[in-house]
Design an enzyme around this catalytic site. Structure first.
Site, PDB file in Angstrom:
ATOM      1  N   THR A 180       0.911  -1.298  -0.034  1.00  0.00           N
ATOM      2  CA  THR A 180      -0.103   0.095  -0.076  1.00  0.00           C
ATOM      3  C   THR A 180       0.994   1.273  -0.018  1.00  0.00           C
ATOM      4  OG1 THR A 180      -0.082   0.011   2.430  1.00  0.00           O
ATOM      5  CG2 THR A 180      -1.884  -1.272   1.334  1.00  0.00           C
ATOM      6  N   GLU A 326      -6.089  -3.741  -1.930  1.00  0.00           N
ATOM      7  CA  GLU A 326      -6.378  -5.144  -1.313  1.00  0.00           C
ATOM      8  C   GLU A 326      -7.192  -5.760  -1.988  1.00  0.00           C
ATOM      9  OE1 GLU A 326      -5.315  -1.895   2.219  1.00  0.00           O
ATOM     10  OE2 GLU A 326      -6.176  -2.119   0.058  1.00  0.00           O
ATOM     11  N   LYS A 436     -16.536  16.447   9.987  1.00  0.00           N
ATOM     12  CA  LYS A 436     -17.785  16.495  10.548  1.00  0.00           C
ATOM     13  C   LYS A 436     -17.880  17.771  11.241  1.00  0.00           C
ATOM     14  CE  LYS A 436     -19.980  13.475  14.341  1.00  0.00           C
ATOM     15  NZ  LYS A 436     -19.760  12.406  15.212  1.00  0.00           N
ATOM     16  N   TRP A 441     -22.237  15.148   8.479  1.00  0.00           N
ATOM     17  CA  TRP A 441     -21.055  14.929   7.756  1.00  0.00           C
ATOM     18  C   TRP A 441     -21.135  15.664   6.423  1.00  0.00           C
ATOM     19  CZ3 TRP A 441     -17.214  12.449  10.186  1.00  0.00           C
ATOM     20  CH2 TRP A 441     -17.547  11.337  10.889  1.00  0.00           C
TER      21      TRP A 441
END
Length: 542
Positions: A180, A326, A436, A441
């Site tokens: 990654t 992944e 937030k 959100w």
């Protein structure tokens, strides 16, 4: 049914058997290199023999530190098809991360492109497992290097036999390992099996973003990053002509290759498509893009303004895909369903901004903070969980991160999304990038797309900055087009957003910067921006 293992050697077998005459084009150091699938098969066999003579055992790792070129393609087949594991090393990782990944993978041999040798020379004393360096160059003599036990790639394979009997083994055998890009901590190792790559290859051929023998493909997405989104395998399998852009390609190089080689399909990240669009605008009439059938964008959200520009200015369809390291990586692609045909053009274009439809063979869930499933109603948001035959079940030698990333057999993507009634997923943000504000959100992705709709904006990234009353408020970091600098200001951007997002979404401030920092794979580095502005850039509002 036969007990027949799903191995990558069958991909090479079909291409060299059915399409031996088809061409592979590679932008090399001394010019453009051309050969056929028949030649590829012979050179892969030579490389396989060379790996045997180097004493690399089954299961051991062979590192590649290279650009998109034909030698890298040969490694994609010779290493895994001989039961070894190819470690595709991200050349844009920080020095410490390069050392960590090479040592963590325990690479025994490193194949290094000529112009990247100085990078590895600087690391060599810290790489105890590496016994041999192979320099990939088209020059007859080995370039001068401080690397010990260095040999030329062409010299390594020159006298080997062009025939090789590839072994059969279990399809669950590791084929490739990647890491990654790691915005925090060390990169995590992800192992791809023959079975997973084989099945991913099949599904990447589905629909309008699939390819066939008549296509001319150019994978812009790096081969050192997530298997180049599977392109080297899927494009080889169908016998498409492949065009590899080589070392340090620029938008000009991409445009020239599309023009000269008559490319029909390509895949890359939005920043690449922005650069190509700018090159086309700067040189109107210089390049012919009429050969392009469709382009694929991934890595980050595709701005509506960019999609429209490609459609209206270039006559090119630009579609969106989604995936992760992944997941091998592709899991969703946005192609128009027949049910959308009756919609007005503007509505169809907006639907193209959705992340896409889940690929065949995969399953998904959206869960709230309590782990409960949320409905697919186009409004309810939850973390995206995935499972399927090309989704990993663990990180390589990292049980702690594995425990964090999985729940009841499902992989936690870390992305917040919603699903509409038509089956289209929409990624609203990374969990760490959601803002937030006052208990609600705000999607930084949606805000960025809205801002990039402004005709003066070249790029935009939105981050959350701490606020004494509202917890966080959005800060817009904007790069203006050259002709707009000094002419467009903060209020211009904010007023442009007034009828496009909820009032409480509108950023508290706008900063104009020369360039948005990028990660090693070309995404916006919001971590870097947050570090730059976290001291408190915003005015307090009532």
């Amino acid at each position: 049914m036969m007990h027949y293992p799903l191995l990558l050697k069958s991909v090479l077998y079909r291409a060299s058997t059915v399409y031996p005459e088809k061409e592979i084009v590679s932008r090399d150091y001394s010019g453009v290199f051309r050969y056929t699938y028949r030649d590829l098969n012979h050179r892969v066999a030579k490389l396989a023999h060379a790996l045997d003579k180097l004493g690399i055992q089954a299961g051991e790792r062979v590192g590649s530190f290279a650009w998109n070129n034909h030698r890298h393609l040969e490694l994609y087949f010779a290493v895994p098809c001989t039961e070894r594991v190819l470690h595709t090393i991200n050349i844009r990782l920080f020095r410490e991360q390069l050392v960590y990944t090479i040592n963590h993978a325990e690479d025994r041999v490193l194949f290094v492109d000529e112009d990247l040798v100085p990078v590895i020379e600087d690391l060599a004393d810290e790489l105890p497992t590496v016994e041999q360096y192979v320099i990939m160059t088209d020059k007859s003599d080995l370039p001068t290097t401080k690397l010990k036990n260095a040999v030329s790639y062409e010299a390594l394979i020159q006298n080997e036999s062009p025939d090789y009997k590839f072994p059969e083994f279990d399809e669950w055998t590791p084929a490739i390992i990647g890491y990654t890009s790691a915005t925090t901590g060390n990169p995590k190792g992800v192992v791809y099996t023959h079975r997973g790559l084989y099945l991913h290859c099949l599904t990447s051929l589905v629909g309008e973003l699939g390819v066939d023998e008549r296509d001319v493909t150019m994978p812009i997405v790096p081969m050192f990053h997530v298997n180049a989104w599977g392109r080297p395998y899927s494009d080889t399998w169908v016998g498409a002509k492949q065009v590899y852009p080589g070392a340090r390609p620029t938008p000009k190089d991409f445009c020239e290759l599309i023009h000269k080689e008559r490319v029909t399909f390509s895949a890359g990240v939005p920043t690449i498509w922005m650069g190509i669009l700018q090159e086309m605008r700067t040189n109107p009439g210089k390049y012919d893009f009429s050969s392009i059938r469709v382009l694929m964008s991934g890595g980050s959200a595709l701005p509506l303004s960019l999609t429209k520009a490609y459609q209206e200015e270039l006559g090119v369809r630009l579609y969106q895909g989604y995936g992760q390291t992944e997941t091998t990586p592709v899991t969703f692609t946005n192609v128009p369903k027949s049910a959308l045909d009756a919609l007005p053009q503007e509505d169809r274009m907006r639907m193209r901004m959705r992340t896409g439809l889940i690929l065949p063979g995969l399953e998904m869930r959206l869960v709230d903070s309590n782990g409960q499933d949320v409905p697919f109603d186009g409004k309810s948001m939850g973390e995206l969980l995935l499972r399927g035959p090309w989704v990993i079940e663990e990180y390589y030698k990292n049980p702690e991160k594995t425990t964090e990333a999985f729940v009841d057999g499902w992989f936690r993507t870390g992305d917040i999304a919603m699903m509409d009634e038509m089956g289209y997923l929409q990624i609203t943000d990374r969990t760490k990038d959601l803002i937030k504000s006052g208990g609600e959100w705000i999607s930084s992705v949606d805000l960025e797309n809205a801002i990039m709709g402004h005709p003066a904006v070249q790029e935009a990234a939105v981050i959350g900055i701490k606020h004494e009353k509202w917890q966080e408020r959005p800060l817009a970091c904007v790069v203006l087009k050259a002709e707009a600098k000094g002419k467009v200001g903060r209020e211009d951007i904010l007023s442009f957003l007034e009828d496009k997002v909820a009032k409480w979404w509108i950023p508290d401030d706008v900063v104009f910067i020369n360039e948005i920092p990028k990660t090693s794979v070309g995404k916006f580095s919001k971590k870097t921006l947050r570090e730059q502005f976290e001291s408190g850039r915003l005015n307090t509002r009532a």
